[in-house]
Enzyme design. Structure first.
Site, PDB file in Angstrom:
ATOM      1  N   ARG A  94       4.350 -48.904 -87.579  1.00  0.00           N
ATOM      2  CA  ARG A  94       4.551 -47.272 -87.147  1.00  0.00           C
ATOM      3  C   ARG A  94       3.895 -47.205 -85.954  1.00  0.00           C
ATOM      4  NH1 ARG A  94       8.333 -47.092 -90.022  1.00  0.00           N
ATOM      5  NH2 ARG A  94       8.832 -45.533 -91.647  1.00  0.00           N
ATOM      6  N   GLU A 132       7.804 -40.182 -82.261  1.00  0.00           N
ATOM      7  CA  GLU A 132       9.425 -40.573 -82.131  1.00  0.00           C
ATOM      8  C   GLU A 132      10.354 -39.433 -82.227  1.00  0.00           C
ATOM      9  OE1 GLU A 132      10.438 -43.476 -84.576  1.00  0.00           O
ATOM     10  OE2 GLU A 132       8.797 -44.897 -83.891  1.00  0.00           O
ATOM     11  N   HIS A 163      13.449 -47.898 -82.576  1.00  0.00           N
ATOM     12  CA  HIS A 163      13.061 -47.723 -84.024  1.00  0.00           C
ATOM     13  C   HIS A 163      14.260 -48.074 -84.591  1.00  0.00           C
ATOM     14  CE1 HIS A 163      10.602 -46.022 -87.447  1.00  0.00           C
ATOM     15  NE2 HIS A 163      11.241 -47.393 -87.958  1.00  0.00           N
TER      16      HIS A 163
END
Ligand code: DGY
Length: 322
Positions: free
Chosen positions: A241, A270, A288
């Site tokens: 993360r 994000e 991601h």
């Protein structure tokens, strides 16, 4: 009457089919995210929710619920977008999707290790932008990177994904060292050397790969103090993360070549990542995609659905968070 289920985003077709058979389901077929307030209003008409990491299920979300919602099947292993304490107070069960994505995330980790060591972003751009013109490059310089074979990989967080990354890295003859809250048993640890203290491990790493969940303890674990301990030739990899990284500190270290490079699949805020990362040749970035394989996304979707099936047939959840 069948329980009513709301699915906040598009999930894999196979899982949507099961939902249609088992429940009175509202799918999100065009995959348009529900605005926060709209999701709150809507979800009050449902018994269950299938959520993804795009949904902000914070304290206010749970406090705004009027009592119908009983279970959330989250599609994702990380659930830092869900205030699980508030869910518990409201007596709402939450499940996640551990294990089914371990291999996919380990694959992306190895890809990032290779890409950032072998300057794959730069090399790819050279060909892609049609600027590969020199037939007689300086063979000691043009796109020359570092080999990973035989190097030391330091793993922060030796859970299920960290252990699989270690196994894949062993295929490259990498030496594994790790920092974890607890030392693993011998059979899980294999040949890896344990450090109870992150700061003692970092100077010994050629590569550092992070595999911890996002918690208050891991927030900004990569910061000016820890980055100072990375060797100058080392590479930092993050598939966990973005909140684990102090962006100013990592960008400064990359820009001033205090470390060799970074491979990042996850970011703070994000998809609006800090744009300074994009200006750095020594930073290989992905949007991601750690768990983004057909196999894994189907398995994640199915696990979320199966958790809901268990809940509504009064069986224990397969992967309960709270
Ligand atoms: C997860 O499951 O947490 C992955 O990062 C995908 O969101």
């Amino acid at each position: 009457m069948k329980p009513k289920i709301l699915v906040s985003r598009k999930i894999s077709d196979g899982a949507e089919e099961i939902l249609k058979q088992e429940f009175d389901v509202t799918l999100n077929l065009n995959d348009k995210p529900y605005p926060y307030e709209e999701l709150i209003k809507l979800v009050n008409n449902y018994d269950g929710l299938i959520s993804t990491s795009f949904d902000k299920l914070d304290k206010n979300f749970f406090e705004s619920l009027t009592g119908r919602l009983k279970v959330i099947g989250h599609v994702g292993v990380g659930y830092d977008n869900i205030n699980t304490q508030s869910a518990k107070e409201k007596n709402i069960k939450v499940s996640n999707t551990p294990n089914v994505l371990n291999d996919a995330v380990a694959e992306i980790t190895i890809l990032l290790i290779l890409a950032s060591s072998r300057r794959i972003g730069e090399a790819y751009n050279l060909v892609k932008t049609n600027t590969w013109k020199d037939h007689r490059p300086d063979i000691t310089k043009l796109m020359v990177g570092n080999e990973i074979t035989g190097k030391t990989l330091g793993i922060i967080g030796m859970g299920r994904i960290g252990q699989i990354v270690a196994d894949r890295a062993r295929a490259f003859n990498m030496k594994i060292i790790y920092f974890n809250r607890n030392k693993l048993s011998k059979d899980l640890e294999k040949d890896a050397a344990y450090y109870s203290d992150l700061k003692s491990m970092l100077p010994n790493c050629d590569y550092v790969s992070l595999h911890t969940p996002a918690t208050p303890e891991t927030k900004n674990i990569i910061n000016p103090e820890t980055l100072k301990l990375f060797p100058k030739h080392s590479v930092f990899i993050n598939t966990s993360r973005g909140s684990t990284v102090d962006d100013d500190a990592l960008i400064e270290a990359l820009k001033n070549k205090k470390i060799y490079g970074a491979g990042l699949d996850v970011f703070n805020n994000e998809p609006n990542l800090d744009k300074r990362y994009l200006e750095l040749d020594n930073c290989f970035v992905l949007p991601h995609v750690g768990s983004a394989t057909h196999e894994t996304r189907l398995a994640m979707s199915m696990l979320a659905v199966n958790n809901l099936k268990c809940f509504f047939s009064n069986k224990p959840l397969l992967s309960e968070v709270v």
